[in-house]
Design a protein around this motif. Sequence first.
Motif, mmCIF file in Angstrom:
data_model
loop_
_atom_site.group_PDB
_atom_site.id
_atom_site.type_symbol
_atom_site.label_atom_id
_atom_site.label_comp_id
_atom_site.label_asym_id
_atom_site.label_seq_id
_atom_site.Cartn_x
_atom_site.Cartn_y
_atom_site.Cartn_z
ATOM 1 N N VAL A 23 42.034 47.538 33.761
ATOM 2 C CA VAL A 23 41.074 46.598 33.803
ATOM 3 C C VAL A 23 40.993 45.232 34.183
ATOM 4 O O VAL A 23 40.959 44.272 34.872
ATOM 5 N N LEU A 24 42.932 44.627 32.951
ATOM 6 C CA LEU A 24 43.109 42.881 33.414
ATOM 7 C C LEU A 24 42.749 43.209 34.307
ATOM 8 O O LEU A 24 42.818 41.727 35.028
ATOM 9 N N ASP A 25 44.247 43.408 34.875
ATOM 10 C CA ASP A 25 45.082 43.728 36.220
ATOM 11 C C ASP A 25 44.278 43.283 37.128
ATOM 12 O O ASP A 25 44.376 42.842 38.902
ATOM 13 N N VAL A 26 42.559 43.996 37.395
ATOM 14 C CA VAL A 26 41.727 44.151 38.925
ATOM 15 C C VAL A 26 41.576 42.594 38.289
ATOM 16 O O VAL A 26 40.934 41.904 39.319
ATOM 17 N N VAL A 27 40.785 42.304 37.356
ATOM 18 C CA VAL A 27 40.049 40.846 37.192
ATOM 19 C C VAL A 27 41.139 39.824 37.632
ATOM 20 O O VAL A 27 40.290 38.907 37.663
ATOM 21 N N ALA A 28 41.977 40.235 36.538
ATOM 22 C CA ALA A 28 42.736 38.914 37.145
ATOM 23 C C ALA A 28 43.298 38.587 39.046
ATOM 24 O O ALA A 28 43.636 37.767 38.945
ATOM 25 N N GLU A 29 43.084 39.261 39.861
ATOM 26 C CA GLU A 29 42.838 39.446 41.011
ATOM 27 C C GLU A 29 41.787 38.549 41.486
ATOM 28 O O GLU A 29 41.671 37.629 42.486
ATOM 29 N N LEU A 30 41.078 38.798 40.438
ATOM 30 C CA LEU A 30 39.411 38.076 40.861
ATOM 31 C C LEU A 30 39.459 36.160 40.783
ATOM 32 O O LEU A 30 39.001 35.502 41.438
ATOM 33 N N GLY A 31 40.096 36.310 40.108
ATOM 34 C CA GLY A 31 39.980 34.969 39.668
ATOM 35 C C GLY A 31 40.554 34.313 37.855
ATOM 36 O O GLY A 31 40.784 35.354 36.937
ATOM 37 N N PRO A 32 40.552 32.783 37.205
ATOM 38 C CA PRO A 32 40.867 33.300 36.392
ATOM 39 C C PRO A 32 39.855 33.836 35.079
ATOM 40 O O PRO A 32 38.584 33.956 35.380
#
Length: 141
Positions: free
Chosen positions: A44-53
């Motif tokens: 989940v964190l990997d996916v969210v990190a691609e979205l921005g800070p």
Amino acid sequence: MWACPRCARTFANRNQTHTCAPLGDLDTHFAGVEPNVRATFDRVLDVVAELGPVMVLPEKTRIALHVRMSFAAFMPRKRWLNGHLVLARRAESERFRHVEEFSPRNVLHAFRLTTPDEVDEEFATWLAESYRVGRQDHLRT
């Protein structure tokens, strides 16, 4: 953004009601859980990190993901990861255990994940939509 003078947590609104408590340790939430639970959260964190800070807030009872507001929360259990996403609409899917509408643009979607594979393209799309709610993009005209 307003920062609480006691706990330093940031909020979109001044004097927003919250539980004023120090943040905990992320690893403590995963003590005693099966490895797939942590791997799922890390995906989940990997996916969210691609979205921005994003700020990861290990609170007492949950791990919140926060931008201007918290848009997702996760509660690790021994064999799975419970959680919810906040969307600006009601999304229909059998993957949601329940949906709770707090207002027309603040709809909680609860889920349970058991493996990193469940953080698939469909789930990533909901994460991206929820992230935009966290940035409060849905309130801009």
